[in-house]
Design a protein around this motif. Structure first.
Motif, PDB file in Angstrom:
ATOM      1  N   ALA A  51      -2.133  -6.604   7.590  1.00 13.14           N
ATOM      2  CA  ALA A  51      -1.720  -6.724   8.992  1.00 13.14           C
ATOM      3  C   ALA A  51      -0.437  -7.538   9.110  1.00 13.14           C
ATOM      4  CB  ALA A  51      -2.834  -7.360   9.813  1.00 13.14           C
ATOM      5  N   PHE A  52      -0.339  -8.613   8.340  1.00  9.92           N
ATOM      6  CA  PHE A  52       0.874  -9.439   8.382  1.00  9.92           C
ATOM      7  C   PHE A  52       2.079  -8.628   7.912  1.00  9.92           C
ATOM      8  CE2 PHE A  52       4.069 -12.237   6.702  1.00  9.92           C
ATOM      9  CZ  PHE A  52       4.073 -13.334   7.548  1.00  9.92           C
ATOM     10  N   LEU A  53       1.938  -7.910   6.810  1.00  8.80           N
ATOM     11  CA  LEU A  53       3.064  -7.168   6.250  1.00  8.80           C
ATOM     12  C   LEU A  53       3.510  -6.035   7.165  1.00  8.80           C
ATOM     13  CD1 LEU A  53       1.964  -7.171   2.512  1.00  8.80           C
ATOM     14  CD2 LEU A  53       3.932  -8.362   3.493  1.00  8.80           C
ATOM     15  N   LEU A  54       2.564  -5.374   7.826  1.00 10.56           N
ATOM     16  CA  LEU A  54       2.937  -4.335   8.782  1.00 10.56           C
ATOM     17  C   LEU A  54       3.769  -4.930   9.918  1.00 10.56           C
ATOM     18  CD1 LEU A  54      -0.372  -2.272   8.979  1.00 10.56           C
ATOM     19  CD2 LEU A  54       1.822  -1.483   8.055  1.00 10.56           C
ATOM     20  N   ARG A  55       3.365  -6.087  10.374  1.00 12.30           N
ATOM     21  CA  ARG A  55       4.107  -6.757  11.448  1.00 12.30           C
ATOM     22  C   ARG A  55       5.486  -7.221  10.977  1.00 12.30           C
ATOM     23  NH1 ARG A  55       2.759  -7.987  16.380  1.00 12.30           N
ATOM     24  NH2 ARG A  55       3.618  -9.816  17.461  1.00 12.30           N
ATOM     25  N   ALA A  56       5.624  -7.450   9.676  1.00 18.05           N
ATOM     26  CA  ALA A  56       6.896  -7.899   9.107  1.00 18.05           C
ATOM     27  C   ALA A  56       7.806  -6.754   8.693  1.00 18.05           C
ATOM     28  CB  ALA A  56       6.624  -8.796   7.904  1.00 18.05           C
ATOM     29  N   GLY A  57       7.426  -5.514   9.008  1.00 22.89           N
ATOM     30  CA  GLY A  57       8.332  -4.399   8.781  1.00 22.89           C
ATOM     31  C   GLY A  57       7.951  -3.421   7.693  1.00 22.89           C
ATOM     32  N   TRP A  58       6.880  -3.692   6.973  1.00 16.34           N
ATOM     33  CA  TRP A  58       6.447  -2.741   5.956  1.00 16.34           C
ATOM     34  C   TRP A  58       5.796  -1.533   6.625  1.00 16.34           C
ATOM     35  CZ3 TRP A  58       4.760  -4.262   0.498  1.00 16.34           C
ATOM     36  CH2 TRP A  58       5.528  -5.317   0.020  1.00 16.34           C
ATOM     37  N   ASP A  59       5.748  -0.401   5.891  1.00 19.13           N
ATOM     38  CA  ASP A  59       5.024   0.754   6.409  1.00 19.13           C
ATOM     39  C   ASP A  59       3.823   1.049   5.511  1.00 19.13           C
ATOM     40  OD1 ASP A  59       5.876   2.341   4.164  1.00 19.13           O
ATOM     41  OD2 ASP A  59       7.722   2.852   5.212  1.00 19.13           O
ATOM     42  N   GLU A  60       2.928   1.890   6.016  1.00 18.86           N
ATOM     43  CA  GLU A  60       1.665   2.146   5.312  1.00 18.86           C
ATOM     44  C   GLU A  60       1.881   2.768   3.933  1.00 18.86           C
ATOM     45  OE1 GLU A  60      -1.255   1.259   5.812  1.00 18.86           O
ATOM     46  OE2 GLU A  60      -1.581   0.871   7.949  1.00 18.86           O
ATOM     47  N   SER A  61       2.882   3.624   3.796  1.00 23.09           N
ATOM     48  CA  SER A  61       3.092   4.273   2.506  1.00 23.09           C
ATOM     49  C   SER A  61       3.499   3.262   1.440  1.00 23.09           C
ATOM     50  CB  SER A  61       4.163   5.368   2.631  1.00 23.09           C
ATOM     51  OG  SER A  61       5.403   4.827   3.036  1.00 23.09           O
ATOM     52  N   ARG A  62       4.349   2.309   1.812  1.00 20.04           N
ATOM     53  CA  ARG A  62       4.742   1.297   0.834  1.00 20.04           C
ATOM     54  C   ARG A  62       3.570   0.387   0.498  1.00 20.04           C
ATOM     55  NH1 ARG A  62       9.119  -3.612   1.322  1.00 20.04           N
ATOM     56  NH2 ARG A  62       9.152  -4.119  -0.899  1.00 20.04           N
ATOM     57  N   LEU A  63       2.786   0.019   1.493  1.00 19.03           N
ATOM     58  CA  LEU A  63       1.607  -0.806   1.234  1.00 19.03           C
ATOM     59  C   LEU A  63       0.655  -0.097   0.270  1.00 19.03           C
ATOM     60  CD1 LEU A  63       0.836  -2.190   4.807  1.00 19.03           C
ATOM     61  CD2 LEU A  63       1.679  -3.480   2.845  1.00 19.03           C
ATOM     62  N   ALA A  64       0.496   1.197   0.464  1.00 17.66           N
ATOM     63  CA  ALA A  64      -0.401   1.949  -0.416  1.00 17.66           C
ATOM     64  C   ALA A  64       0.113   1.932  -1.850  1.00 17.66           C
ATOM     65  CB  ALA A  64      -0.530   3.383   0.088  1.00 17.66           C
ATOM     66  N   ARG A  65       1.427   2.033  -2.018  1.00 19.39           N
ATOM     67  CA  ARG A  65       2.001   1.995  -3.370  1.00 19.39           C
ATOM     68  C   ARG A  65       1.798   0.634  -4.022  1.00 19.39           C
ATOM     69  NH1 ARG A  65       6.195   4.738  -0.704  1.00 19.39           N
ATOM     70  NH2 ARG A  65       7.527   2.876  -0.724  1.00 19.39           N
ATOM     71  N   VAL A  66       1.946  -0.429  -3.240  1.00 23.47           N
ATOM     72  CA  VAL A  66       1.765  -1.781  -3.771  1.00 23.47           C
ATOM     73  C   VAL A  66       0.319  -1.999  -4.204  1.00 23.47           C
ATOM     74  CG1 VAL A  66       1.699  -4.226  -3.106  1.00 23.47           C
ATOM     75  CG2 VAL A  66       3.709  -2.841  -2.569  1.00 23.47           C
ATOM     76  N   VAL A  67      -0.613  -1.539  -3.374  1.00 22.53           N
ATOM     77  CA  VAL A  67      -2.033  -1.689  -3.704  1.00 22.53           C
ATOM     78  C   VAL A  67      -2.364  -0.919  -4.974  1.00 22.53           C
ATOM     79  CG1 VAL A  67      -4.361  -1.081  -2.959  1.00 22.53           C
ATOM     80  CG2 VAL A  67      -2.778  -2.174  -1.352  1.00 22.53           C
ATOM     81  N   GLU A  68      -1.887   0.306  -5.070  1.00 20.49           N
ATOM     82  CA  GLU A  68      -2.155   1.124  -6.252  1.00 20.49           C
ATOM     83  C   GLU A  68      -1.573   0.476  -7.505  1.00 20.49           C
ATOM     84  OE1 GLU A  68      -1.307   5.672  -7.914  1.00 20.49           O
ATOM     85  OE2 GLU A  68      -0.570   5.045  -5.942  1.00 20.49           O
ATOM     86  N   ALA A  69      -0.333  -0.052  -7.385  1.00 25.26           N
ATOM     87  CA  ALA A  69       0.309  -0.678  -8.535  1.00 25.26           C
ATOM     88  C   ALA A  69      -0.425  -1.950  -8.951  1.00 25.26           C
ATOM     89  CB  ALA A  69       1.761  -0.993  -8.207  1.00 25.26           C
ATOM     90  N   ALA A  70      -0.912  -2.709  -7.968  1.00 27.69           N
ATOM     91  CA  ALA A  70      -1.627  -3.947  -8.282  1.00 27.69           C
ATOM     92  C   ALA A  70      -2.914  -3.652  -9.033  1.00 27.69           C
ATOM     93  CB  ALA A  70      -1.919  -4.718  -6.992  1.00 27.69           C
ATOM     94  N   ARG A  71      -3.623  -2.656  -8.590  1.00 27.79           N
ATOM     95  CA  ARG A  71      -4.882  -2.317  -9.258  1.00 27.79           C
ATOM     96  C   ARG A  71      -4.647  -1.803 -10.671  1.00 27.79           C
ATOM     97  NH1 ARG A  71      -7.572   0.513  -3.895  1.00 27.79           N
ATOM     98  NH2 ARG A  71      -8.561  -1.396  -3.078  1.00 27.79           N
ATOM     99  N   ALA A  72      -3.553  -1.066 -10.858  1.00 26.61           N
ATOM    100  CA  ALA A  72      -3.270  -0.509 -12.171  1.00 26.61           C
ATOM    101  C   ALA A  72      -2.693  -1.543 -13.131  1.00 26.61           C
ATOM    102  CB  ALA A  72      -2.289   0.657 -12.033  1.00 26.61           C
TER     103      ALA A  72
END
Length: 391
Positions: free
Chosen positions: A362-383
């Motif tokens: 929620a914080f990152l979305l408010r700071a200008g990130w979009d859902e697609s980039r967040l999804a990439r970050v989450v996927e990369a973190a898990r991998a």
């Protein structure tokens, strides 16, 4: 910031409390250094032992060490600055500059409430101190107190310094749901203030580069980062921010080249190691060991200043998801910049800590990130959080 013996005791206590707290460690042999001291470390002790530290000298030395601490991102310099300032607190009315310098020291130690108290004392005698108001805005933003941060920017507007004022307001707005408006306003005033001091332009360019990176505008971020690097000597913060951008862009060789000569700074060494992991560098193991030793040295000094970076180390280089999550959550309770939200999201996603992940998202979305980039970050973190092969 009596008798000379009491004064020296106070100075030594101040230095010890900041730079040497914690349990002592025992070297493996007589040649093993406990810690590498930064340049100039002996000068404070020499001046104090000479008992020649008048108020003017104390302020001058403290200014020097605060500047070095900021430039090199080394908290030990702030400890030396605190020791230099100690004689001043015997004065009936310590000067505003001493309180401002102590506020910088306390901010570096993440004692934000203590820093705010010193800033309030500065305003009582010097209500137009722009540096103090800018610092107060920065602290409030880090604490997530955005209304208070905006209020702290107001005196900068009254001072009729457009770049400083718009930069302050835009910095806050960019993480509080108005990223597009913040970027547009700062771009305009930067273009209009081409003759502004180099350090101020570098600050504004760095803000714009980070905002552009959060918005996914890589070409613009690259351009602004490059301008900032060329306009004045790069700060530790700028080097780390640009390195993070290069890592996100999968430009690992460029990140490695950027940081190769800056490894005295912990943040630079961490990001170099992250690049080396992706490059398969033979020096990765050496740098992982050195980072582990540096974090341990900080804990021996009683510091907890780089928990976000330590969480990244735990997650991506040590393969310790639980520790990464603990560090990221502890860090988030103290400060809330986009980088803090990001490592919280990464660590929480890697450990399936859904509540923390939702808050960071929620914080990152408010700071200008979009859902697609967040999804990439989450996927990369898990991998990427899996232990390094061969450990």
């Amino acid at each position: 910031m009596r008798r000379m013996t009491a004064l020296l005791f106070l100075v030594v206590s101040s230095l010890a409390a900041i730079t040497a707290a914690g349990e002592p460690s025992t070297p493996a042999n007589d040649e093993e250094p406990l810690e590498r001291l930064p340049r100039g470390a002996a000068r404070v002790g020499d001046a104090l032992r000479a008992r020649s530290m008048d108020s003017s000298s104390a302020l001058r030395l403290a200014r020097k060490y605060v500047r070095l601490g900021a430039e090199e991102a080394d908290p030990r310099y702030f400890g030396y600055a605190a020791a230099a300032l100690a004689p001043i607190w015997r004065l009936a009315a310590p000067p505003a500059e001493a309180r401002l310098l102590r506020a910088m020291i306390l901010q570096n130690r993440h004692d934000f409430d203590g820093a705010r108290a010193d800033l309030d004392a500065v305003f009582a005698v010097d209500p137009g101190n722009l540096q103090a108001w800018l610092m107060r805005a920065s602290i409030s933003k880090l604490q997530g107190r955005f209304d208070d941060a905006r209020a702290s920017c107001a005196p900068l507007v009254a001072a009729k310094d457009p770049l400083l004022a718009v930069g302050c307001v835009s910095d806050v707005a960019s993480v509080d749901g108005a990223v597009d408006e913040a970027a547009d306003a700062l771009e305009r005033v930067l273009e209009e203030r081409a003759s502004a001091p180099a350090e101020r332009r570098r600050w504004a360019l760095t803000l714009l580069a980070e905002i552009a990176a959060r918005r996914g505008r890589s070409d613009h971020a690259e351009r602004r980062f490059t301008e900032a690097l060329q306009i004045a000597k790069p700060s530790a913060y700028l080097l780390a921010a640009y390195a993070d951008f290069l890592l996100d862009e999968a430009r690992f060789a460029d990140a490695s080249a950027l940081l190769a000569e800056a490894t005295r700074m912990d943040a630079a060494l961490l990001r170099l190691a992250l690049a080396e992991r992706r490059l398969g560098s033979p020096r990765l193991r050496e740098h992982i060991v050195e980072l582990s030793e540096r974090f341990a040295a900080g804990r021996r000094r009683g510091e907890a200043l780089h928990l976000g970076d330590e969480a990244r180390f735990a997650l991506y280089l040590a393969g310790d998801r639980a520790e990464a999550l603990r560090l990221a959550q502890t860090n988030w309770r103290v400060q809330r910049a986009p980088s803090d939200a990001r490592i919280l999201l990464e660590a929480a996603s890697a450990s399936d800590a859904d509540e923390s992940a939702r808050e960071a998202r929620a914080f990152l979305l408010r700071a200008g990130w979009d859902e697609s980039r967040l999804a990439r970050v989450v996927e990369a973190a898990r991998a990427a959080a899996a232990p390094i092969a061969g450990r």
